[in-house]
Design an enzyme around this catalytic site. Structure first.
Site, PDB file in Angstrom:
ATOM      1  N   GLY A 197       1.277  -2.362   4.058  1.00 54.06           N
ATOM      2  CA  GLY A 197       1.844  -1.019   4.036  1.00 54.06           C
ATOM      3  C   GLY A 197       3.118  -0.987   4.857  1.00 54.06           C
ATOM      4  O   GLY A 197       4.231  -1.092   4.330  1.00 54.06           O
TER       5      GLY A 197
ATOM      6  N   MET B 270     -11.182  -6.524   5.386  1.00 54.94           N
ATOM      7  CA  MET B 270     -10.426  -5.554   6.184  1.00 54.94           C
ATOM      8  C   MET B 270     -10.098  -6.192   7.529  1.00 54.94           C
ATOM      9  O   MET B 270     -10.998  -6.571   8.280  1.00 54.94           O
ATOM     10  CB  MET B 270     -11.250  -4.285   6.423  1.00 54.94           C
ATOM     11  CG  MET B 270     -11.543  -3.446   5.184  1.00 54.94           C
ATOM     12  SD  MET B 270     -10.091  -2.808   4.325  1.00 54.94           S
ATOM     13  CE  MET B 270      -9.210  -1.949   5.610  1.00 54.94           C
TER      14      MET B 270
ATOM     15  N   HIS C 163      -1.196  -1.240  -4.355  1.00 52.51           N
ATOM     16  CA  HIS C 163      -2.469  -0.943  -3.696  1.00 52.51           C
ATOM     17  C   HIS C 163      -2.545   0.552  -3.383  1.00 52.51           C
ATOM     18  O   HIS C 163      -1.652   1.115  -2.753  1.00 52.51           O
ATOM     19  CB  HIS C 163      -2.553  -1.779  -2.418  1.00 52.51           C
ATOM     20  CG  HIS C 163      -3.861  -1.711  -1.698  1.00 52.51           C
ATOM     21  ND1 HIS C 163      -4.949  -2.460  -2.048  1.00 52.51           N
ATOM     22  CD2 HIS C 163      -4.237  -0.987  -0.616  1.00 52.51           C
ATOM     23  CE1 HIS C 163      -5.961  -2.209  -1.217  1.00 52.51           C
ATOM     24  NE2 HIS C 163      -5.551  -1.314  -0.340  1.00 52.51           N
TER      25      HIS C 163
ATOM     26  N   PHE D  60      -6.318   4.046   8.437  1.00 48.57           N
ATOM     27  CA  PHE D  60      -4.914   4.305   8.744  1.00 48.57           C
ATOM     28  C   PHE D  60      -4.062   3.065   8.536  1.00 48.57           C
ATOM     29  O   PHE D  60      -4.543   1.938   8.717  1.00 48.57           O
ATOM     30  CB  PHE D  60      -4.763   4.754  10.208  1.00 48.57           C
ATOM     31  CG  PHE D  60      -5.579   5.973  10.517  1.00 48.57           C
ATOM     32  CD1 PHE D  60      -5.116   7.241  10.181  1.00 48.57           C
ATOM     33  CD2 PHE D  60      -6.832   5.852  11.112  1.00 48.57           C
ATOM     34  CE1 PHE D  60      -5.887   8.371  10.439  1.00 48.57           C
ATOM     35  CE2 PHE D  60      -7.610   6.976  11.367  1.00 48.57           C
ATOM     36  CZ  PHE D  60      -7.133   8.241  11.037  1.00 48.57           C
ATOM     37  N   GLY D  61      -2.808   3.290   8.185  1.00 48.40           N
ATOM     38  CA  GLY D  61      -1.833   2.210   8.145  1.00 48.40           C
ATOM     39  C   GLY D  61      -1.312   1.953   9.550  1.00 48.40           C
ATOM     40  O   GLY D  61      -1.583   2.727  10.478  1.00 48.40           O
ATOM     41  N   GLY D  62      -0.598   0.862   9.716  1.00 47.45           N
ATOM     42  CA  GLY D  62       0.099   0.597  10.967  1.00 47.45           C
ATOM     43  C   GLY D  62      -0.759   0.176  12.140  1.00 47.45           C
ATOM     44  O   GLY D  62      -0.333   0.274  13.290  1.00 47.45           O
TER      45      GLY D  62
ATOM     46  N   MET E  89     -12.252   4.113  -0.185  1.00 47.89           N
ATOM     47  CA  MET E  89     -12.892   4.258   1.135  1.00 47.89           C
ATOM     48  C   MET E  89     -13.585   5.607   1.124  1.00 47.89           C
ATOM     49  O   MET E  89     -13.159   6.560   1.803  1.00 47.89           O
ATOM     50  CB  MET E  89     -11.824   4.157   2.234  1.00 47.89           C
ATOM     51  CG  MET E  89     -11.320   2.735   2.409  1.00 47.89           C
ATOM     52  SD  MET E  89      -9.755   2.642   3.306  1.00 47.89           S
ATOM     53  CE  MET E  89      -8.615   2.847   1.950  1.00 47.89           C
TER      54      MET E  89
ATOM     55  N   ASP F 291      -4.778   3.446  -1.623  1.00 46.79           N
ATOM     56  CA  ASP F 291      -5.836   3.675  -0.641  1.00 46.79           C
ATOM     57  C   ASP F 291      -6.431   5.065  -0.786  1.00 46.79           C
ATOM     58  O   ASP F 291      -5.799   6.063  -0.427  1.00 46.79           O
ATOM     59  CB  ASP F 291      -5.271   3.494   0.773  1.00 46.79           C
ATOM     60  CG  ASP F 291      -5.099   2.022   1.121  1.00 46.79           C
ATOM     61  OD1 ASP F 291      -6.058   1.259   0.937  1.00 46.79           O
ATOM     62  OD2 ASP F 291      -3.997   1.642   1.567  1.00 46.79           O
TER      63      ASP F 291
ATOM     64  N   HIS G 142      -8.433   1.000  -3.851  1.00 46.22           N
ATOM     65  CA  HIS G 142      -9.346   0.709  -2.740  1.00 46.22           C
ATOM     66  C   HIS G 142     -10.050   2.003  -2.361  1.00 46.22           C
ATOM     67  O   HIS G 142      -9.438   2.903  -1.767  1.00 46.22           O
ATOM     68  CB  HIS G 142      -8.495   0.155  -1.576  1.00 46.22           C
ATOM     69  CG  HIS G 142      -9.271  -0.155  -0.332  1.00 46.22           C
ATOM     70  ND1 HIS G 142      -8.644  -0.440   0.862  1.00 46.22           N
ATOM     71  CD2 HIS G 142     -10.598  -0.235  -0.080  1.00 46.22           C
ATOM     72  CE1 HIS G 142      -9.558  -0.673   1.794  1.00 46.22           C
ATOM     73  NE2 HIS G 142     -10.759  -0.547   1.240  1.00 46.22           N
TER      74      HIS G 142
ATOM     75  N   SER H 134       0.857  -1.189   0.000  1.00 47.33           N
ATOM     76  CA  SER H 134       0.000   0.000   0.000  1.00 47.33           C
ATOM     77  C   SER H 134       0.892   1.237   0.000  1.00 47.33           C
ATOM     78  O   SER H 134       1.678   1.442   0.934  1.00 47.33           O
ATOM     79  CB  SER H 134      -0.886   0.025   1.244  1.00 47.33           C
ATOM     80  OG  SER H 134      -1.414   1.334   1.384  1.00 47.33           O
TER      81      SER H 134
ATOM     82  N   ASP I 158      -6.493  -6.856   3.973  1.00 48.03           N
ATOM     83  CA  ASP I 158      -5.988  -5.492   4.065  1.00 48.03           C
ATOM     84  C   ASP I 158      -5.943  -5.030   5.517  1.00 48.03           C
ATOM     85  O   ASP I 158      -6.981  -4.830   6.152  1.00 48.03           O
ATOM     86  CB  ASP I 158      -6.888  -4.567   3.233  1.00 48.03           C
ATOM     87  CG  ASP I 158      -6.259  -3.203   3.027  1.00 48.03           C
ATOM     88  OD1 ASP I 158      -5.144  -2.981   3.526  1.00 48.03           O
ATOM     89  OD2 ASP I 158      -6.897  -2.365   2.367  1.00 48.03           O
TER      90      ASP I 158
ATOM     91  N   MET J 155      -9.061   7.733   0.403  1.00 46.49           N
ATOM     92  CA  MET J 155      -9.861   8.047   1.603  1.00 46.49           C
ATOM     93  C   MET J 155     -10.432   9.456   1.490  1.00 46.49           C
ATOM     94  O   MET J 155      -9.776  10.349   0.957  1.00 46.49           O
ATOM     95  CB  MET J 155      -8.979   7.961   2.848  1.00 46.49           C
ATOM     96  CG  MET J 155      -8.272   6.619   2.994  1.00 46.49           C
ATOM     97  SD  MET J 155      -7.383   6.542   4.540  1.00 46.49           S
ATOM     98  CE  MET J 155      -6.559   4.956   4.377  1.00 46.49           C
TER      99      MET J 155
HETATM  100  C1  DX5 Z   1      -6.290   0.932   5.744  1.00 47.06           C
HETATM  101  C2  DX5 Z   1      -5.776   0.690   4.349  1.00 47.06           C
HETATM  102  C3  DX5 Z   1      -4.657  -0.300   4.266  1.00 47.06           C
HETATM  103  C4  DX5 Z   1      -3.442   0.093   5.041  1.00 47.06           C
HETATM  104  C5  DX5 Z   1      -2.603  -1.105   5.315  1.00 47.06           C
HETATM  105  O1  DX5 Z   1      -7.455   1.675   5.675  1.00 47.06           O
HETATM  106  O2  DX5 Z   1      -6.824   0.209   3.529  1.00 47.06           O
HETATM  107  O3  DX5 Z   1      -4.333  -0.586   2.925  1.00 47.06           O
HETATM  108  O4  DX5 Z   1      -2.678   1.055   4.415  1.00 47.06           O
HETATM  109  O5  DX5 Z   1      -1.537  -0.688   6.096  1.00 47.06           O
HETATM  110  P1  DX5 Z   1      -0.779  -1.649   7.102  1.00 47.06           P
HETATM  111  O6  DX5 Z   1      -0.239  -2.785   6.282  1.00 47.06           O
HETATM  112  O7  DX5 Z   1       0.277  -0.771   7.674  1.00 47.06           O
HETATM  113  O8  DX5 Z   1      -1.789  -2.122   8.098  1.00 47.06           O
HETATM  114 ZN    ZN Z   2      -6.460  -0.630   1.435  1.00 47.37          ZN
END
Ligand code: DX5
Ligand code: ZN
Length: 228
Positions: free
Chosen positions: A199, A141, A37, A147-149, A72, A39, A70, A12, A177, A41
């Site tokens: 990500g 999901m 990927h 958010f990532g992480g 969102m 994202d 993706h 991502s 994801d 948002m």
């Molecule tokens: C979250 C995103 C993911 C996210 C994954 O809303 O859809 O794609 O970036 O990040 P990690 O791998 O850091 O959880």
């Molecule tokens: Zn995603």
């Protein structure tokens, strides 16, 4: 895009350097990722804001593999055409983003892209029971989107197993994801997932000037998933 169930690693770019997407994408593809990927948002369906269609169009020429978008966002229907025109190969919309996911999926295929449906952690696998003929991918999901992480939500593994059983021989990818790491990758691949979005676990520790780390991270995830 030929269909197969081999493990695909989809970094991502939410975790990439936002000032350097072209080089970041070249680096992860040179280092062996399968899909890219993206994202999207909107600060409304999810509490974070990222890229619009113009951004997707700008990065498209840098992607040689698969552009996996993706969405969102809510509403989603008014923007499908724009993301398809931007060059998305796969467009995934959230089942929770509006009242008419059936219409949304029709619109995605109608615009010439592969159609994906994403399920947030509270949505059961059975929600796609009447959508099987109109989807190319279901995205589970394993964190709350935005958010990532974040930390992987283990209750989703059962959902993946149920979806895998339901899908049977149909050519539908199961994408995971959120929170995918070398520890969680084997759990979801054993349950039936084939596309792993990652990500933090791909980008952490590396950079475009030190891309070997990306390669090591991708290979570690792939190996972990394949040994499941
Ligand atoms: C979250 C995103 C993911 C996210 C994954 O809303 O859809 O794609 O970036 O990040 P990690 O791998 O850091 O959880
Ligand atoms: Zn995603």
């Amino acid at each position: 895009m030929a269909f197969d169930r081999a493990i695909k690693i989809a970094p991502s770019i939410l975790s990439a350097d936002f000032a350097n997407f072209g080089a970041e994408i070249r680096a992860i593809e040179d280092q062996g990722c399968d899909w890219v990927h993206v994202d999207v948002m909107d600060g409304h369906f999810v509490p974070n804001l990222t890229f619009g269609p113009a951004m997707c169009k700008a990065i498209r020429p840098h992607i040689r593999t698969v552009m996996d978008v993706h969405l969102m966002i809510a509403p989603v229907d008014p923007y499908i055409e724009a993301y398809a025109e931007a060059g998305a190969d796969v467009i995934t919309a959230h089942l929770e983003a509006g009242p008419h996911i059936h219409r949304t999926l029709q619109a995605i295929r109608g615009a010439g892209a592969k159609a994906g449906v994403a399920l947030t952690p509270a949505t059961p696998a059975s929600a796609i029971a009447h959508l099987a003929d109109m989807i190319d991918l279901v995205c589970v999901m394993t964190v709350n989107p935005g958010f990532g992480g974040q930390k992987f939500i283990h209750s989703q593994i059962d959902k993946v197993r149920t979806l895998r059983e339901f899908i049977g021989d149909r050519p539908i990818h199961i994408e995971i994801d959120g929170g995918v790491t070398p520890t969680t990758a084997p759990l979801v691949s054993a349950a039936g997932a084939d596309v792993l979005v990652a990500g933090s676990s791909v980008f952490s520790g590396g950079s475009v000037s030190d891309p070997d780390i990306y390669g090591r991270n991708i290979a570690t995830l792939r190996r972990a998933a394949q040994t499941a």
